[in-house]
Design a protein around this motif. Structure first.
Motif, PDB file in Angstrom:
ATOM      1  N   UNK A   1       0.937  -1.007   0.200  1.00  0.00           N
ATOM      2  CA  UNK A   1       0.193   0.017   0.146  1.00  0.00           C
ATOM      3  C   UNK A   1       0.816   1.279   0.037  1.00  0.00           C
ATOM      4  N   UNK A   2       2.121   1.051   0.735  1.00  0.00           N
ATOM      5  CA  UNK A   2       3.055   2.251   0.913  1.00  0.00           C
ATOM      6  C   UNK A   2       3.778   2.563  -0.133  1.00  0.00           C
ATOM      7  N   UNK A   3       4.296   3.653  -0.702  1.00  0.00           N
ATOM      8  CA  UNK A   3       5.247   3.822  -1.497  1.00  0.00           C
ATOM      9  C   UNK A   3       6.853   3.525  -0.972  1.00  0.00           C
TER      10      UNK A   3
ATOM     11  N   UNK B   1      -4.704  20.982   4.107  1.00  0.00           N
ATOM     12  CA  UNK B   1      -3.873  19.811   4.091  1.00  0.00           C
ATOM     13  C   UNK B   1      -4.451  18.414   4.031  1.00  0.00           C
ATOM     14  N   UNK B   2      -5.522  18.556   4.808  1.00  0.00           N
ATOM     15  CA  UNK B   2      -6.378  17.392   4.885  1.00  0.00           C
ATOM     16  C   UNK B   2      -7.387  17.129   3.547  1.00  0.00           C
ATOM     17  N   UNK B   3      -7.375  17.846   2.948  1.00  0.00           N
ATOM     18  CA  UNK B   3      -8.130  17.735   1.657  1.00  0.00           C
ATOM     19  C   UNK B   3      -7.188  17.132   0.823  1.00  0.00           C
ATOM     20  N   UNK B   4      -5.871  17.628   0.756  1.00  0.00           N
ATOM     21  CA  UNK B   4      -4.963  17.262  -0.079  1.00  0.00           C
ATOM     22  C   UNK B   4      -4.347  15.764   0.076  1.00  0.00           C
ATOM     23  N   UNK B   5      -4.356  15.628   1.353  1.00  0.00           N
ATOM     24  CA  UNK B   5      -3.755  14.078   1.688  1.00  0.00           C
ATOM     25  C   UNK B   5      -5.227  13.189   1.436  1.00  0.00           C
ATOM     26  N   UNK B   6      -6.167  13.652   1.716  1.00  0.00           N
ATOM     27  CA  UNK B   6      -7.293  12.946   1.583  1.00  0.00           C
ATOM     28  C   UNK B   6      -7.625  12.527   0.032  1.00  0.00           C
ATOM     29  N   UNK B   7      -7.210  13.371  -0.816  1.00  0.00           N
ATOM     30  CA  UNK B   7      -7.260  13.041  -2.305  1.00  0.00           C
ATOM     31  C   UNK B   7      -6.169  11.965  -2.547  1.00  0.00           C
ATOM     32  N   UNK B   8      -4.876  12.097  -1.839  1.00  0.00           N
ATOM     33  CA  UNK B   8      -4.134  11.000  -1.950  1.00  0.00           C
ATOM     34  C   UNK B   8      -4.541   9.787  -1.613  1.00  0.00           C
ATOM     35  N   UNK B   9      -5.197   9.536  -0.570  1.00  0.00           N
ATOM     36  CA  UNK B   9      -5.712   8.642   0.185  1.00  0.00           C
ATOM     37  C   UNK B   9      -6.672   7.688  -0.554  1.00  0.00           C
ATOM     38  N   UNK B  10      -7.725   8.524  -0.991  1.00  0.00           N
ATOM     39  CA  UNK B  10      -8.871   8.100  -1.611  1.00  0.00           C
ATOM     40  C   UNK B  10      -8.225   7.361  -3.192  1.00  0.00           C
ATOM     41  N   UNK B  11      -7.249   7.931  -3.460  1.00  0.00           N
ATOM     42  CA  UNK B  11      -6.568   7.505  -5.121  1.00  0.00           C
ATOM     43  C   UNK B  11      -5.977   6.331  -4.506  1.00  0.00           C
ATOM     44  N   UNK B  12      -5.492   6.171  -3.342  1.00  0.00           N
ATOM     45  CA  UNK B  12      -4.959   4.602  -2.912  1.00  0.00           C
ATOM     46  C   UNK B  12      -5.792   3.620  -2.411  1.00  0.00           C
TER      47      UNK B  12
ATOM     48  N   UNK C   1      -8.880   2.910   3.594  1.00  0.00           N
ATOM     49  CA  UNK C   1     -10.020   2.668   4.213  1.00  0.00           C
ATOM     50  C   UNK C   1      -9.830   2.836   5.482  1.00  0.00           C
ATOM     51  N   UNK C   2     -11.303   3.191   6.537  1.00  0.00           N
ATOM     52  CA  UNK C   2     -10.934   3.660   7.773  1.00  0.00           C
ATOM     53  C   UNK C   2     -10.348   2.410   8.642  1.00  0.00           C
ATOM     54  N   UNK C   3     -10.499   1.208   8.189  1.00  0.00           N
ATOM     55  CA  UNK C   3     -10.019   0.264   9.341  1.00  0.00           C
ATOM     56  C   UNK C   3      -8.616   0.369   9.178  1.00  0.00           C
ATOM     57  N   UNK C   4      -7.668   1.123   8.095  1.00  0.00           N
ATOM     58  CA  UNK C   4      -6.340   0.982   7.935  1.00  0.00           C
ATOM     59  C   UNK C   4      -5.737   1.961   9.015  1.00  0.00           C
ATOM     60  N   UNK C   5      -6.670   2.927   9.292  1.00  0.00           N
ATOM     61  CA  UNK C   5      -6.366   3.984  10.236  1.00  0.00           C
ATOM     62  C   UNK C   5      -6.121   3.351  11.700  1.00  0.00           C
TER      63      UNK C   5
ATOM     64  N   UNK D   1     -10.660  10.153  12.571  1.00  0.00           N
ATOM     65  CA  UNK D   1     -12.008  10.576  12.368  1.00  0.00           C
ATOM     66  C   UNK D   1     -12.180  11.873  11.340  1.00  0.00           C
ATOM     67  N   UNK D   2     -11.331  12.800  11.427  1.00  0.00           N
ATOM     68  CA  UNK D   2     -11.402  13.934  10.603  1.00  0.00           C
ATOM     69  C   UNK D   2     -10.957  13.415   9.195  1.00  0.00           C
ATOM     70  N   UNK D   3      -9.922  12.573   8.940  1.00  0.00           N
ATOM     71  CA  UNK D   3      -9.518  12.056   7.799  1.00  0.00           C
ATOM     72  C   UNK D   3     -10.420  11.236   6.963  1.00  0.00           C
ATOM     73  N   UNK D   4     -10.642  10.283   7.567  1.00  0.00           N
ATOM     74  CA  UNK D   4     -11.614   9.290   7.162  1.00  0.00           C
ATOM     75  C   UNK D   4     -13.008   9.793   6.879  1.00  0.00           C
ATOM     76  N   UNK D   5     -13.420  10.801   7.627  1.00  0.00           N
ATOM     77  CA  UNK D   5     -15.060  11.496   7.454  1.00  0.00           C
ATOM     78  C   UNK D   5     -14.761  12.258   6.263  1.00  0.00           C
ATOM     79  N   UNK D   6     -13.639  13.091   5.994  1.00  0.00           N
ATOM     80  CA  UNK D   6     -13.469  13.926   4.476  1.00  0.00           C
ATOM     81  C   UNK D   6     -13.464  12.786   3.567  1.00  0.00           C
ATOM     82  N   UNK D   7     -12.738  11.702   3.625  1.00  0.00           N
ATOM     83  CA  UNK D   7     -12.438  10.795   2.920  1.00  0.00           C
ATOM     84  C   UNK D   7     -13.651  10.106   2.025  1.00  0.00           C
ATOM     85  N   UNK D   8     -14.592  10.014   3.162  1.00  0.00           N
ATOM     86  CA  UNK D   8     -15.804   9.450   2.861  1.00  0.00           C
ATOM     87  C   UNK D   8     -16.710  10.239   1.894  1.00  0.00           C
TER      88      UNK D   8
END
Length: 403
Positions: free
Chosen positions: A41-43, A76-87, A90-94, A130-137
């Motif tokens: 999953x990670x680079x 920053x949350x939005x930028x990282x969220x786009x990266x996470x969604x692109x990869x 999922x919440x369980x990985x947090x 919660x902030x990250x996974x909520x935004x990514x949802x």
């Protein structure tokens, strides 16, 4: 979080400044030891170079520094969220990450990590998760709501390969199921995943979409990496050049990214690119032309020489056919022919462009290597351009702290 817990987090800021990278290195080593499946999953290229550890340390420090008002970190949350969604994170990985991060804080900081600090960081991390996974949802929901949108990995077939320069080759990716694709916003990227036999791992990379929005395919334009000691990032790019053939299958996620053309542009646009950083720009330019954009467009590009200048002939044709578009090119070593055609010598310097638009509302898009972005950003600020008018895309982990 309680006010006392926030105070404990704030109290750890000096410790994080001193030990942040040491902490994140320990964290990644610990996590990959206990959960080796996450290496897929990670680079791992950014792991080898230390970029990922540095990026995470900076992110943790920024979060601790703003614990009283984490809302200021939403860009920053939005930028990282786009990266996470692109990869397809999922919440369980947090939860896995959180477990290893808290354990690493205890193991690296030792006696400094008092029960109060550990408890505070446990709550703080869950708040961040919660902030990250909520935004990514919400981002996932937007993708499924979009026409022909999807989430997760989807098989695509390489339908066409086209050489754009001595270093950059384009790959046209079509859905293997024969379906359509969601139209991207010019500037966005897709993630592509391949299996690297030498590492026995799947690795995913983000590549800017270099085609205009369409419903049949995505085009990515990949630079071959040369020289000794290539990291994993170079291996992925070279895999496309050396191994991928027309008809091969790769896994792809839907378009993502916050570096994109604004929908309500009503002023000139300036595109500034270095090297392979032109890949999102060609999508932007072609889209503006197709939309019959009525304001001036200026494109500044810098690279080593003509042979590595991708899309050059196509760009020249677009510029020659549109009076409202200006192009300024810089080569490290221009030939006599290049100079006759107006190519300037040396590193791209906006101060050499007397006609650079500075009309109120003008948007400046910058893409290229980190040193290139830093110089262009600083030069634009020195010219009086407001930072809110400058958008940039840094390939790889977000290390630049400019705006």
């Amino acid at each position: 979080m309680t006010s006392e817990q926030k105070q404990w987090i704030s109290a750890t800021v000096p410790v994080l400044k001193e030990n942040g990278v040491l902490l994140t290195k320990h964290f990644y080593n610990r996590m990959f030891t206990h959960n080796p499946e996450l290496k897929n999953l990670f680079n791992m290229g950014n792991q080898q170079s230390g970029k990922q550890q540095t990026a995470l340390a900076m992110a943790v420090l920024a979060y601790a520094d703003n614990i009283a008002n984490p809302g200021v970190l939403m860009p920053v949350v939005d930028r990282i969220g786009h990266k996470h969604v692109s990869l397809d994170i999922r919440p369980e990985q947090y939860q896995i990450v959180g477990r290893h991060l808290i354990a690493s804080i205890q193991e690296v900081l030792g006696n400094v990590a008092t029960p109060e600090i550990v408890d505070a960081w446990t709550v703080a991390y869950q708040q961040l998760a919660n902030l990250m996974s909520g935004h990514e949802a919400k981002l996932y929901e937007q993708k499924t709501a979009q026409q022909y949108g999807w989430t997760g990995w989807r098989p695509f077939t390489v339908g066409k390969i086209n050489v754009e320069s001595t270093e950059i080759t384009s790959f046209y990716l079509f859905p293997s199921d024969g379906g359509k694709v969601a139209a991207h916003v010019p500037g966005q990227y897709i993630s592509v995943k391949v299996f690297l036999p030498e590492m026995k791992l799947y690795q995913a990379r983000q590549y800017s979409i270099s085609s205009t929005p369409a419903q049949d395919y995505y085009r990515i334009s990949v630079k071959a990496e040369k020289g000794a000691g290539l990291d994993t990032n170079g291996l992925i790019s070279n895999y496309f050049h050396d191994v991928i053939k027309e008809g091969n299958i790769v896994d792809v996620t839907a378009p993502a990214g916050d570096f994109k053309l604004a929908k309500d542009l009503a002023a000139p646009v300036v595109l500034i690119s270095g090297g392979v950083g032109l890949t999102p720009m060609i999508s932007m330019l072609q889209n503006l032309v197709e939309q019959k954009f009525t304001y001036p467009i200026t494109w500044l590009h810098g690279c080593r020489n003509r042979s590595v200048h991708a899309f050059k002939d196509q760009l020249d044709q677009i510029v020659n056919a549109n009076d409202s578009i200006e192009q300024h090119v810089f080569y490290d070593v221009p030939t006599a022919r290049d100079k006759q055609e107006g190519v300037m010598e040396g590193f791209l310097d906006i101060n050499k462009i007397a006609s650079l638009p500075q009309y109120p509302g003008t948007m400046y898009y910058v893409c290229g290597p980190a040193p290139f972005i830093r110089k262009q950003y600083q030069d634009l600020i020195s010219c009086g351009i407001k930072k809110e008018s400058i958008l940039f895309e840094e390939f790889g982990p977000a290390l630049l702290q400019l705006n």
